[in-house]
Design a protein around this motif. Sequence first.
Motif, PDB file in Angstrom:
ATOM      1  N   ASP A   1       0.831  -1.214   0.000  1.00 32.89           N
ATOM      2  CA  ASP A   1       0.000   0.000   0.000  1.00 32.89           C
ATOM      3  C   ASP A   1       0.861   1.258   0.000  1.00 32.89           C
ATOM      4  OD1 ASP A   1      -2.366  -1.432  -0.045  1.00 32.89           O
ATOM      5  OD2 ASP A   1      -2.653  -1.331   2.127  1.00 32.89           O
TER       6      ASP A   1
ATOM      7  N   LYS B   1       0.986   4.173  -2.976  1.00 33.52           N
ATOM      8  CA  LYS B   1       0.814   5.609  -2.710  1.00 33.52           C
ATOM      9  C   LYS B   1       2.029   6.405  -3.172  1.00 33.52           C
ATOM     10  CE  LYS B   1      -2.219   4.938   1.242  1.00 33.52           C
ATOM     11  NZ  LYS B   1      -2.334   4.928   2.696  1.00 33.52           N
TER      12      LYS B   1
ATOM     13  N   LYS C   1       1.904   6.701  -6.963  1.00 34.35           N
ATOM     14  CA  LYS C   1       0.885   7.680  -7.378  1.00 34.35           C
ATOM     15  C   LYS C   1       1.376   9.105  -7.143  1.00 34.35           C
ATOM     16  CE  LYS C   1      -3.137   4.743  -6.972  1.00 34.35           C
ATOM     17  NZ  LYS C   1      -4.375   4.407  -6.274  1.00 34.35           N
TER      18      LYS C   1
END
Length: 136
Positions: free
Chosen positions: A121, A125, A128
């Motif tokens: 995760d 992130k 992104k």
Amino acid sequence: MRFLSRRLVMPQDLNYANSLFGGRALEWIDEEAAIYAICQLETNCLVTKHIGEISFESPAAKGDIVEFGLETKAVGRTSITVSCLVRNKATKKTICLADDIVFVSVDPNTRLPRAHGKTADELEKQTKAEITKLNL
């Protein structure tokens, strides 16, 4: 998959059939995947543990520009697994796919595996955020 790097196929990269030598392609894949993993985990203390299936689909010739697409497949406590797709920049034809390339984070002194402290995760992130900064 993000295409992050490119290389020009030069005469010294060719085999007897005047196409990209498979060994040179594998060298490039290992290097490009390592750079990707280093950037993802923010450490250069990584070693290649495993490269899974490698599939050669089409040749690359002298003067072709090949590009490397990389993506994270899995994240373990001490490892990261990535895939690398090599394709012809102009035609977009797949040259080679190397799946399940595993890198392990190691202690720089003992060379034993160590936790890298990242989760899937967190890496998603992070990716992104990097894309947003690049305005892609």
